[in-house]
Design a protein around this motif. Structure first.
Motif, PDB file in Angstrom:
ATOM      1  N   ASP A 144       0.941  -1.122  -0.091  1.00 14.20           N
ATOM      2  CA  ASP A 144      -0.081  -0.037  -0.067  1.00 14.20           C
ATOM      3  C   ASP A 144       0.944   0.988  -0.030  1.00 14.20           C
ATOM      4  N   VAL A 145       0.294   2.471  -0.611  1.00 16.46           N
ATOM      5  CA  VAL A 145       1.106   3.661  -0.611  1.00 16.46           C
ATOM      6  C   VAL A 145       0.208   4.723  -0.239  1.00 16.46           C
ATOM      7  N   THR A 146       0.906   5.763  -0.292  1.00  6.96           N
ATOM      8  CA  THR A 146       0.033   7.191  -0.015  1.00  6.96           C
ATOM      9  C   THR A 146      -0.865   7.110  -1.104  1.00  6.96           C
ATOM     10  N   VAL A 161       6.291   2.719  -8.647  1.00  7.67           N
ATOM     11  CA  VAL A 161       6.697   1.577  -9.489  1.00  7.67           C
ATOM     12  C   VAL A 161       7.938   1.474 -10.205  1.00  7.67           C
ATOM     13  N   LEU A 211      10.332  -0.396  -8.146  1.00  2.40           N
ATOM     14  CA  LEU A 211      10.014  -2.037  -7.999  1.00  2.40           C
ATOM     15  C   LEU A 211      10.381  -2.638  -9.387  1.00  2.40           C
ATOM     16  N   SER A 259      13.928  -3.847  -9.746  1.00  6.61           N
ATOM     17  CA  SER A 259      14.441  -4.957  -8.858  1.00  6.61           C
ATOM     18  C   SER A 259      14.588  -6.450  -9.528  1.00  6.61           C
ATOM     19  N   ARG A 288      14.078 -10.844   3.306  1.00  4.13           N
ATOM     20  CA  ARG A 288      13.991  -9.769   4.174  1.00  4.13           C
ATOM     21  C   ARG A 288      14.814  -8.764   3.931  1.00  4.13           C
ATOM     22  N   ILE A 305      12.516  -7.201   1.051  1.00  2.00           N
ATOM     23  CA  ILE A 305      11.251  -6.487   1.834  1.00  2.00           C
ATOM     24  C   ILE A 305      11.723  -5.171   2.491  1.00  2.00           C
ATOM     25  N   VAL A 306      12.897  -5.143   3.395  1.00  6.53           N
ATOM     26  CA  VAL A 306      13.148  -3.948   4.093  1.00  6.53           C
ATOM     27  C   VAL A 306      13.501  -2.787   2.954  1.00  6.53           C
ATOM     28  N   ARG A 365      10.306  -1.280   1.586  1.00  6.55           N
ATOM     29  CA  ARG A 365       9.508  -0.495   2.733  1.00  6.55           C
ATOM     30  C   ARG A 365      10.087   0.901   2.703  1.00  6.55           C
ATOM     31  N   LYS A 366      11.315   1.071   2.375  1.00 10.34           N
ATOM     32  CA  LYS A 366      12.229   2.072   2.466  1.00 10.34           C
ATOM     33  C   LYS A 366      12.088   3.103   1.258  1.00 10.34           C
ATOM     34  N   VAL A 398       5.794   4.318   0.578  1.00 19.25           N
ATOM     35  CA  VAL A 398       5.263   3.011   0.841  1.00 19.25           C
ATOM     36  C   VAL A 398       4.704   3.145   2.223  1.00 19.25           C
ATOM     37  N   THR A 399       3.508   2.738   2.735  1.00 17.57           N
ATOM     38  CA  THR A 399       2.953   2.927   3.712  1.00 17.57           C
ATOM     39  C   THR A 399       2.783   1.730   4.462  1.00 17.57           C
ATOM     40  N   ARG A 400       2.412   0.555   3.748  1.00 11.83           N
ATOM     41  CA  ARG A 400       1.976  -0.857   4.308  1.00 11.83           C
ATOM     42  C   ARG A 400       2.540  -1.797   3.725  1.00 11.83           C
ATOM     43  N   THR A 401       3.065  -2.718   4.225  1.00  9.27           N
ATOM     44  CA  THR A 401       3.262  -4.092   3.353  1.00  9.27           C
ATOM     45  C   THR A 401       2.793  -5.358   3.889  1.00  9.27           C
ATOM     46  N   LYS A 458       4.561  -5.469 -14.546  1.00  7.45           N
ATOM     47  CA  LYS A 458       5.666  -6.258 -14.716  1.00  7.45           C
ATOM     48  C   LYS A 458       5.220  -7.976 -14.720  1.00  7.45           C
ATOM     49  N   PRO A 461       7.227   2.445   7.876  1.00  9.31           N
ATOM     50  CA  PRO A 461       8.176   1.693   7.082  1.00  9.31           C
ATOM     51  C   PRO A 461       9.330   2.233   7.011  1.00  9.31           C
ATOM     52  N   GLY A 462      10.557   1.446   7.135  1.00  8.91           N
ATOM     53  CA  GLY A 462      11.706   1.630   7.189  1.00  8.91           C
ATOM     54  C   GLY A 462      12.516   2.032   8.252  1.00  8.91           C
ATOM     55  N   LEU A 495      11.279 -13.851   9.955  1.00  7.85           N
ATOM     56  CA  LEU A 495      12.040 -13.183   9.357  1.00  7.85           C
ATOM     57  C   LEU A 495      13.459 -13.108   9.951  1.00  7.85           C
TER      58      LEU A 495
END
Lengths: 142, 142, 142, 142, 142, 142, 142, 142
Positions: free
Chosen positions: C71-73, C81, C84, C87, C115, C118-119, C122-123, C127-130, D140, G74-75, H136
């Protein structure tokens, strides 16, 4: 405006078929057609009857519909409403204060247009969270 | 039935005011009122126009409304539908297949009557889960 | 680009085995191999065929996979995007606008690398929620 | 089968373009094309390479996609799988054991066909709960 | 029983201090104490005043409290209620029909006794789901 | 203040009927009425007995009730509490630290007034999320 | 450090009873007690054995336990960790990246102390959401 | 068994290092080592000290861990427990009665073994729902 039993019966008849003539309504209720006329006008002026309209089979129009749950920054919902009301795609807005502040019914000509509308709504200031649920079939609507 | 641009314009005009005469519609679109008449009849016969109706301000009627999310035993929704359609309190039924199979819009004259209707729906065979969310205000409806 | 039935059949054959020769495809469909060639080239140029690739059994590679709900703002997904897409670990990105804006399929060589990814995600700003859900087995993929 | 660094490089090249010739791959990696040939055959025989395929732009095909979360009676998932694998509409099946046992990627030619497929899946014995989330855009895929 | 403004004022005074004498109430409202007496008796007989009681500081009693959300097989809640009403530990039962059918307020002398009561409630036929949430502090109660 | 078995019995009697005289209580427990008097005064002074009150049948008053789940910015709940305690509509406040920080019981004279109160609460600084669940029936209250 | 089968057997024996002498372990595994000594020292130095400890029956200590689900901006999780590790009340911290970033096991001498600890944790910068679930009984712990 | 301050101090010392000799403990607390011996024996006999053990760094063992939330048919949890306790993979079982009845900590040598254990648990009679969340990283354990 305070409605009496006769008003309610008139509303019921018009809801089923808005083209019923005042004479037919008068006959059905045992009152003069002029009385029907006066009462209907009064209900229009007092915003009890918001409009005369048609109930369109939206599937026949090839439209896609969704239910959009909406959350906003607490205390700011009323600022968000006008931008929702103005949209042609937003057919219905109900305020709930459940897990979401409101539920909207959105229509679009395609899933791509649906996405555009969701993206637009998410950009309205103070919108914090949305959840779109696609409507796969409408079984009853009034 | 395949709708063309003229049909869509007629629907649009009638949706805004179902009492617009065929002559007025014909003038607005630059076509004969008899053409309007033929097209409207065809759309009624093909169930594109489901009914002529009025848009009533339900708050003026003192009604209470709720959104009822509904889940059923997988594979049995269509057996549940008739008993929902028949109810005067059920104004709308949409099939979603999200976290719930369907969402209903329920109206009642009081919270007590609302409870009775929820209790009745929960007793329909194959209903497994319901969640009622009270509607506090309707901002737009069509 | 508008696809016809022959195009769809060619796509179907290539999807099952991308090494099928144009001659074989032509024979199967009763058309000249040069016609197959022209149509395939056109579909490549119009980005209908994005690439010729192999379907690798990722479990044989000893990879760990997860589904990452994101989830994002509101209003900022498109800014998130690119980071993402770039990666190597992100195999798939689908935009949903359900309870989460998007779902990603992530692969990694180990849970520790998972991990780290994901970390890292999240940075990314906005990004507000995963929510990561580990994939324990892949039963079908195309 | 145990893969070494050379196998992984071959897979990487074929994943990007499955039409790369063995000679080109051999040149890129500094090995004989016959070695490439032997290794590729071995990886096919050991089901490391499941198939040669094409990556099709499904939006160009006018398809509708959804993510379908699925839950079943505990202990019965493997009985449900065959009926999912057999369906043309089910593109992907991943087993999660999160809030849902599995996630499926479903494609259909229209929302109506999507509904039919969901209804079919819900009728498979032991399916207890489903949640469909419409995919609005694929950013993607590999 | 229909309550008038004077009844409501009497209730308000008694709610704040149930030991206020009828003479004091009469003086405050400018009516005879016999009138107060008659009205209070009538409200007791009509079950408007359910009881005269004290508001006890349950933390002073060393009690543990929890909110217990409860779900039952649809259509069977009223069969479950008597067994809840009879329990000394169940202080309050409200019917909601939200994500849960009802919410209970449970008190116990210790967490161990709380667990026993939850286990007991879960064994009542037709209880399908419970969720206990420990109350850490009561800020207001009436 | 440390309560003994006699104190607990006195509380129990007063909870059932706060109008029981000290003489009656003394007789029931085999102690002097002056002892009852002293103990009750001490429990009032130590805030064990918060007030003498009446248990009113709120349905008889035509009130609407709801359970309002409340979340706030972490670390700021105690700043929000005073504005909740002061409201006539807020009958109960319990602190939970479950999925929500607190649950409130709200009463109002109508759904419209209920909405006004929810809107007011949502405007209190640091309130981040609310979920209102309408109470359809109260089966037990103490 | 790479562990072999003998190391794993030593760990297993010590896990069951940390007071088993090296001679007994040596006898059980058919190796010299000096070898056991060397291996245990090496595992301590390499942090494979973090400590020799006792498994205390926390219910015998009259402690209250809870599972605390935790979410952060996040982060920023790693900034929050030190303040959690330092707390005597926090017995366990596991990083999940599911619906919550982490789960903690909290112990306290009473529910009041538990509340204080939750309130303290919620005041750590970047903590955005917590959900406490009371542990009613521990059936197994290692 | 009722513990006093000296018992608690002994427990604290042993928890930090179970190899501390009774003499050292006695010196630290200013009591005879024979007293320490008697108290420790008594705490072992009364099951306050469940075992002497080692705290192993499970990441050094290459284990995979998960938190498994578990729900069962109401009233049948105690029948499910033995089959959980017996499993080598189940390290911890706590009873919650929150959204899930219990939470388990599961360890396995690989994700594949983890899946096998989840599948096994789901086949225990009366298990109705599970949700696995992969751990994790472990930041603290006691």
């Amino acid at each position: 405006m305070k409605l009496d039993a006769t008003d309610l019966k008139i509303l019921e008849i018009l809801r089923k078929d808005a083209r019923t003539s005042f004479t037919e309504i008068g006959n059905a209720l045992g009152i003069a057609d002029s009385t029907v006329h006066v009462r209907v006008e009064k209900m229009i002026n007092n915003d009890v009857i918001k409009s005369f309209t048609i109930n369109v089979n939206s599937e026949a129009l090839g439209k896609v519909h969704s239910l959009l749950m909406l959350d906003v920054t607490p205390g700011h919902f009323e600022e968000v409403v006008p931008s929702l009301i103005d949209s042609e795609n937003v057919e219905e807005i109900i305020e709930l204060h459940g897990a979401y502040v409101a539920a909207l019914k959105i229509s679009a000509n395609s899933l791509a247009e649906m996405r555009d509308e969701i993206v637009r709504i998410r950009k309205i200031p103070n919108v914090t969270r949305t959840e779109m649920i696609t409507i796969l079939k409408t079984w009853k609507s009034t």
